[in-house]
Design a protein around this motif. Structure first.
Motif, PDB file in Angstrom:
ATOM      1  N   GLU A   1       0.850  -1.092  -0.117  1.00  0.00           N
ATOM      2  CA  GLU A   1       0.200   0.032   0.084  1.00  0.00           C
ATOM      3  C   GLU A   1       0.841   1.286   0.045  1.00  0.00           C
ATOM      4  O   GLU A   1       0.532   2.087  -0.623  1.00  0.00           O
ATOM      5  CB  GLU A   1      -0.990   0.005   1.304  1.00  0.00           C
ATOM      6  CG  GLU A   1      -1.861   1.221   1.091  1.00  0.00           C
ATOM      7  CD  GLU A   1      -2.648   1.015   2.614  1.00  0.00           C
ATOM      8  OE1 GLU A   1      -3.972   1.187   2.395  1.00  0.00           O
ATOM      9  OE2 GLU A   1      -2.050   0.782   3.517  1.00  0.00           O
TER      10      GLU A   1
ATOM     11  N   GLU B   1       2.269   1.848  -3.230  1.00  0.00           N
ATOM     12  CA  GLU B   1       1.172   2.572  -4.576  1.00  0.00           C
ATOM     13  C   GLU B   1       0.891   3.797  -4.016  1.00  0.00           C
ATOM     14  O   GLU B   1       0.697   4.618  -5.201  1.00  0.00           O
ATOM     15  CB  GLU B   1      -0.243   1.520  -4.178  1.00  0.00           C
ATOM     16  CG  GLU B   1      -0.010   0.189  -4.688  1.00  0.00           C
ATOM     17  CD  GLU B   1      -1.446  -0.297  -4.414  1.00  0.00           C
ATOM     18  OE1 GLU B   1      -2.401   0.227  -3.709  1.00  0.00           O
ATOM     19  OE2 GLU B   1      -1.412  -1.769  -4.832  1.00  0.00           O
TER      20      GLU B   1
ATOM     21  N   LYS C   1       1.640   6.649  -6.947  1.00  0.00           N
ATOM     22  CA  LYS C   1       0.779   7.678  -7.223  1.00  0.00           C
ATOM     23  C   LYS C   1       1.226   9.113  -6.744  1.00  0.00           C
ATOM     24  O   LYS C   1       0.876   9.959  -7.838  1.00  0.00           O
ATOM     25  CB  LYS C   1      -0.534   7.393  -6.391  1.00  0.00           C
ATOM     26  CG  LYS C   1      -1.885   8.197  -6.576  1.00  0.00           C
ATOM     27  CD  LYS C   1      -2.926   8.097  -5.986  1.00  0.00           C
ATOM     28  CE  LYS C   1      -4.109   8.809  -6.231  1.00  0.00           C
ATOM     29  NZ  LYS C   1      -5.326   8.833  -5.422  1.00  0.00           N
TER      30      LYS C   1
END
Length: 244
Positions: A207, A210, A214
């Motif tokens: 997570e 990610e 992003k």
């Protein structure tokens, strides 16, 4: 059997997979950088540059020029498409052989080739890819594309945000480890306590990765060459950039 051997198995005609019709022959790497830049709204070429790259593609005439004798990249690339060809994807719109808007991305190119397969023969498609590759290669040579270590070095703002993401993930990870040591970690169905710990840690740090990816995708612009080659389909992806 003779027809199968002569036509279906001919190497020069193997452009699409018989299984699902997907293209197996396409332009690659630097050529994607060339077509992506050519279809940028801001791209303009001089008469000499336009003649040079079109000549290498076997086209010996020019599109209409704008004021000051400059030529739009979109108009130059449009000369490769047949006048009866139109397509609209999430990335590009082509009408009657002219690129109206958008950019020629990797995914758009796949859609175009599939559409070509339903409309034109393999001889045309092979010629199109050959011309496109020569034109794109010539333009990326003119415009230049170099990636250095500085392109992968985040600015201070990104570094601070990434540090926050890492700290948050480490805090969560340590909390999970502490629960495991105290036998307070709720075991996942079908897993041992150790497997549960590993799965939780993989999720937490996945997570975090990610989030960092992003952040890069939302912050970097196309004037950063490392970001450009990832987004245009030239080579790699945003995850590779984040790992660097």
């Amino acid at each position: 059997a003779i027809a199968e051997a002569k036509y279906l198995m001919a190497v020069e005609d193997q452009i699409f997979l018989p299984r699902n019709g997907a293209p197996i022959i396409n332009i690659v790497e630097d050529y994607y950088g060339g077509v992506y830049r050519l279809t940028d709204d801001a791209t303009r070429l001089s008469k000499e540059e336009a003649e040079h790259i079109l000549g290498l593609a076997g086209i010996y005439y020019l599109p209409e020029h704008e004021e000051k004798g400059m030529y739009k990249g979109k108009d130059i690339l449009s000369l490769l498409f047949p006048k009866d060809f139109s397509i609209e994807t999430k990335d590009i719109k082509i009408k009657n052989g002219r690129i109206i808007e958008g950019k020629l991305t990797k995914s758009a190119m796949l859609d175009i080739l599939v559409s070509f397969g339903a409309k034109y023969d393999t001889t045309f498609i092979k010629d199109f890819l050959s011309r496109l590759g020569r034109l794109a290669g010539a333009y990326i040579t003119i415009s230049g594309l170099t990636v250095g270590v500085k392109d992968y070095k985040p600015n201070e703002k990104i570094s601070i945000e990434v540090e926050k993401i890492i700290k948050e993930a480490l805090d969560k990870g340590n909390e999970i480890i502490q629960k495991y040591k105290e036998n307070k970690l709720e075991t996942l169905p079908g897993s041992t306590p150790q497997e549960t710990l590993e799965l939780n840690l993989m999720y937490i740090f996945g997570e975090a990765r990610e989030k960092a990816t992003k952040l890069l995708d939302e912050t970097y612009k196309m004037d950063n060459n490392a970001y450009f080659i990832a987004k245009s389909g030239t080579r790699g992806n945003i995850l590779n950039m984040q790992q660097m």
